[in-house]
Motif scaffolding. Structure first.
Motif, PDB file in Angstrom:
ATOM      1  N   ILE A 127      49.391  34.611  42.389  1.00 46.36           N
ATOM      2  CA  ILE A 127      48.447  34.195  43.424  1.00 46.36           C
ATOM      3  C   ILE A 127      47.876  32.841  42.995  1.00 46.36           C
ATOM      4  N   PRO A 128      47.809  31.854  43.883  1.00 44.02           N
ATOM      5  CA  PRO A 128      47.208  30.567  43.503  1.00 44.02           C
ATOM      6  C   PRO A 128      45.815  30.771  42.915  1.00 44.02           C
ATOM      7  N   VAL A 129      45.506  30.063  41.843  1.00 39.75           N
ATOM      8  CA  VAL A 129      44.236  30.272  41.140  1.00 39.75           C
ATOM      9  C   VAL A 129      43.037  30.027  42.061  1.00 39.75           C
ATOM     10  N   ARG A 130      43.190  29.081  42.991  1.00 40.98           N
ATOM     11  CA  ARG A 130      42.105  28.803  43.942  1.00 40.98           C
ATOM     12  C   ARG A 130      41.851  30.023  44.822  1.00 40.98           C
ATOM     13  N   ASP A 131      42.922  30.652  45.306  1.00 40.23           N
ATOM     14  CA  ASP A 131      42.783  31.838  46.157  1.00 40.23           C
ATOM     15  C   ASP A 131      42.216  33.018  45.370  1.00 40.23           C
ATOM     16  N   LEU A 132      42.652  33.160  44.123  1.00 40.57           N
ATOM     17  CA  LEU A 132      42.157  34.259  43.299  1.00 40.57           C
ATOM     18  C   LEU A 132      40.660  34.081  42.994  1.00 40.57           C
ATOM     19  N   SER A 133      40.253  32.844  42.787  1.00 41.58           N
ATOM     20  CA  SER A 133      38.837  32.566  42.531  1.00 41.58           C
ATOM     21  C   SER A 133      37.984  32.968  43.728  1.00 41.58           C
ATOM     22  N   VAL A 134      38.425  32.590  44.933  1.00 42.97           N
ATOM     23  CA  VAL A 134      37.706  32.953  46.156  1.00 42.97           C
ATOM     24  C   VAL A 134      37.715  34.471  46.341  1.00 42.97           C
ATOM     25  N   LEU A 135      38.854  35.090  46.027  1.00 46.46           N
ATOM     26  CA  LEU A 135      39.009  36.536  46.201  1.00 46.46           C
ATOM     27  C   LEU A 135      37.999  37.305  45.338  1.00 46.46           C
ATOM     28  N   ILE A 136      37.914  36.932  44.074  1.00 43.26           N
ATOM     29  CA  ILE A 136      37.035  37.669  43.159  1.00 43.26           C
ATOM     30  C   ILE A 136      35.573  37.261  43.326  1.00 43.26           C
ATOM     31  N   ASN A 137      35.335  35.944  43.322  1.00 43.10           N
ATOM     32  CA  ASN A 137      33.948  35.470  43.304  1.00 43.10           C
ATOM     33  C   ASN A 137      33.258  35.551  44.664  1.00 43.10           C
ATOM     34  N   HIS A 138      34.041  35.569  45.750  1.00 40.34           N
ATOM     35  CA  HIS A 138      33.432  35.605  47.092  1.00 40.34           C
ATOM     36  C   HIS A 138      33.723  36.924  47.807  1.00 40.34           C
ATOM     37  N   LYS A 139      35.000  37.268  47.946  1.00 34.92           N
ATOM     38  CA  LYS A 139      35.367  38.481  48.686  1.00 34.92           C
ATOM     39  C   LYS A 139      34.882  39.745  47.958  1.00 34.92           C
ATOM     40  N   MET A 140      35.020  39.755  46.640  1.00 33.23           N
ATOM     41  CA  MET A 140      34.603  40.920  45.863  1.00 33.23           C
ATOM     42  C   MET A 140      33.177  40.764  45.333  1.00 33.23           C
ATOM     43  N   ASP A 141      32.602  39.588  45.536  1.00 34.04           N
ATOM     44  CA  ASP A 141      31.211  39.291  45.153  1.00 34.04           C
ATOM     45  C   ASP A 141      30.941  39.576  43.672  1.00 34.04           C
ATOM     46  N   GLN A 142      31.865  39.133  42.827  1.00 32.64           N
ATOM     47  CA  GLN A 142      31.720  39.270  41.389  1.00 32.64           C
ATOM     48  C   GLN A 142      32.173  37.995  40.702  1.00 32.64           C
ATOM     49  N   HIS A 143      31.530  37.652  39.592  1.00 33.92           N
ATOM     50  CA  HIS A 143      32.090  36.608  38.753  1.00 33.92           C
ATOM     51  C   HIS A 143      33.344  37.161  38.096  1.00 33.92           C
ATOM     52  N   PHE A 144      34.316  36.319  37.807  1.00 42.02           N
ATOM     53  CA  PHE A 144      35.512  36.730  37.082  1.00 42.02           C
ATOM     54  C   PHE A 144      35.120  37.377  35.752  1.00 42.02           C
ATOM     55  N   PHE A 145      34.110  36.805  35.102  1.00 41.52           N
ATOM     56  CA  PHE A 145      33.571  37.298  33.835  1.00 41.52           C
ATOM     57  C   PHE A 145      33.174  38.771  33.961  1.00 41.52           C
ATOM     58  N   ASP A 146      32.393  39.100  35.003  1.00 42.77           N
ATOM     59  CA  ASP A 146      31.933  40.485  35.218  1.00 42.77           C
ATOM     60  C   ASP A 146      33.068  41.393  35.688  1.00 42.77           C
ATOM     61  N   PHE A 147      33.952  40.835  36.521  1.00 42.36           N
ATOM     62  CA  PHE A 147      35.088  41.605  37.050  1.00 42.36           C
ATOM     63  C   PHE A 147      35.961  42.138  35.915  1.00 42.36           C
ATOM     64  N   VAL A 148      36.297  41.280  34.973  1.00 40.10           N
ATOM     65  CA  VAL A 148      37.155  41.684  33.860  1.00 40.10           C
ATOM     66  C   VAL A 148      36.404  42.613  32.904  1.00 40.10           C
ATOM     67  N   ASN A 149      35.153  42.296  32.629  1.00 36.30           N
ATOM     68  CA  ASN A 149      34.392  43.117  31.681  1.00 36.30           C
ATOM     69  C   ASN A 149      34.166  44.533  32.202  1.00 36.30           C
ATOM     70  N   GLU A 150      34.134  44.703  33.530  1.00 41.44           N
ATOM     71  CA  GLU A 150      33.976  46.034  34.097  1.00 41.44           C
ATOM     72  C   GLU A 150      35.167  46.924  33.711  1.00 41.44           C
ATOM     73  N   TYR A 151      36.367  46.349  33.758  1.00 42.83           N
ATOM     74  CA  TYR A 151      37.554  47.101  33.350  1.00 42.83           C
ATOM     75  C   TYR A 151      37.521  47.387  31.849  1.00 42.83           C
ATOM     76  N   ARG A 152      37.050  46.421  31.074  1.00 41.10           N
ATOM     77  CA  ARG A 152      36.962  46.628  29.633  1.00 41.10           C
ATOM     78  C   ARG A 152      35.988  47.761  29.301  1.00 41.10           C
ATOM     79  N   ILE A 153      34.858  47.788  29.996  1.00 38.16           N
ATOM     80  CA  ILE A 153      33.864  48.830  29.750  1.00 38.16           C
ATOM     81  C   ILE A 153      34.407  50.198  30.163  1.00 38.16           C
ATOM     82  N   GLN A 154      35.096  50.249  31.307  1.00 36.58           N
ATOM     83  CA  GLN A 154      35.689  51.521  31.744  1.00 36.58           C
ATOM     84  C   GLN A 154      36.706  52.028  30.726  1.00 36.58           C
ATOM     85  N   LYS A 155      37.489  51.117  30.176  1.00 35.36           N
ATOM     86  CA  LYS A 155      38.453  51.481  29.138  1.00 35.36           C
ATOM     87  C   LYS A 155      37.723  51.993  27.901  1.00 35.36           C
TER      88      LYS A 155
END
Length: 380
Positions: free
Chosen positions: A303-331
């Protein structure tokens, strides 16, 4: 030992340590040489400024040199500002336009030429009136305006740096931001004391003014030693981001110009991409890589990095930082609940799930569970 001797002793130690730290920064091997050199020059000009506490002028030429030396303090904040840029942005380079930061120094010295540098009045007659000259008031006011300008500019740089970092990087360490923020706050507090000291200069309370100078010299010595301890304890602090990276909010206005029909189509496409992204995160676990960036993840899921940035930071309303750390915490939560892995320590688990700092892991874990990792394991 009287107050003046104490002040001169502290100033000499501060100058020596500042020059020693500058030498270290010039010679130490590092990838970010520009940041180190800018910081080294900052300490050199700090040493030049502090040397005024123990330099006496007995001739007209020496007085002119001493006044010229005093104006060198106008290089301090510009160098700190450029240093912050060099630390925050890995692709920062000095350009000819940056010479504009030297304009205040040039303007002040040109304004000093007619009535100060070229004045041929007897030294004993000239000195008593020097501090009351408009040119001296001018440089003191200019220093205050310059300080406010650069402090505000640095805080704005740090704000943007933190936002870009959290939108594009998953490394749980934000030590660079915290360190630079601490430095800036310390400088702001220290300069407030210097400004108060300059006001006392004109109050007529000579004893208070001398003690204020001792306090300023002591603070300068403390700050310099603090820098040395930080540099030795945290050599990883120089972690820059690419200045060409854009915040999601800077991309979205362009997309908002689309029609309603196009937006509905984009929302449907976004839902599909979100589903694909979540499935990939759950199955492939790319978050286990502690150095994962949004560019890395974009390459992996095509996925183009620009589209992925919009997807996570806007559509999912999360910073990439928080998005990834959520999976780490669940693990980490699943490991902590697994009785067969009860022999693993919290330190081993945090490294296993992609964190590289115990403090960052504990902070993130408590943010998602309201418990510490140890408390969560005991409650399971």
């Amino acid at each position: 030992m009287d107050k003046l001797d104490l002040l001169q002793g502290i100033a000499r130690i501060s100058v020596f340590i500042s020059l020693l730290l500058a030498f270290f920064l010039f010679t130490v091997k590092t990838e970010n040489k520009l940041a180190n050199r800018l910081f080294a020059w900052f300490f050199i000009f700090s040493a030049i400024d502090l040397s005024g506490f123990f330099i006496d002028a007995s001739t007209r030429l020496e007085l002119n040199l001493e006044i010229f030396r005093a104006t060198a303090c106008l290089f301090g904040m510009p160098l700190f500002y450029l240093f912050v840029l060099a630390v925050c942005y890995s692709d920062f380079r000095l350009k000819w336009k940056h010479l504009a930061h030297a304009v205040p120094f040039v303007v002040v010295n040109l304004s000093f030429l007619p009535r100060i540098y070229l004045n041929d009045t007897d030294l004993d007659t000239f000195l008593p009136s020097l501090n009351r000259m408009p040119e001296i008031y001018f440089i003191q006011i200019l220093i205050e305006f310059q300080y406010v300008f650069y402090i505000v500019s640095v805080f704005l740089i740090l704000k943007k740096y933190r936002e870009i970092y959290m939108e594009n990087y998953a490394n749980a360490s934000t030590s660079t931001y915290k360190w630079l923020f601490q430095i800036t706050c310390v400088f702001l507090a220290a300069h407030s004391i210097v400004a108060l000291k300059n006001i006392i200069r004109y109050s007529g309370f000579r004893e208070v003014f001398l003690w204020a100078n001792v306090l300023v010299g002591s603070i300068a010595l403390f700050i310099t030693c603090w820098f040395i301890m930080k540099a030795l304890k945290h050599p990883e602090l120089f972690r820059g981001v690419n200045s060409k990276l854009k915040l999601t909010k800077d991309i979205l206005p362009i997309e908002n110009e689309n029609t309603i029909e196009a937006k509905e189509h984009q929302d449907e496409a976004a839902d599909v991409q979100i589903s694909t992204l979540k499935q990939y995160m759950a199955e492939k676990e790319p978050f286990l890589d502690p150095s994962l960036t949004i560019q890395d993840l974009a390459n992996q899921i095509d996925i183009p990095v620009r589209d992925l940035s919009v997807l996570i930071n806007h559509k999912m309303d999360q910073h990439f930082f928080d998005f990834v750390n959520e999976y780490r915490i669940q693990k980490a939560m699943s490991i902590l609940k697994d009785q067969s892995k009860s022999q693993l320590t919290v330190l081993e688990i945090l490294y296993e799930v992609g964190f590289n700092s115990k403090s960052s892991f504990n902070t993130s874990f408590k943010k998602y569970t309201n418990l510490t990792p140890t408390a969560y394991r005991n409650a399971s």
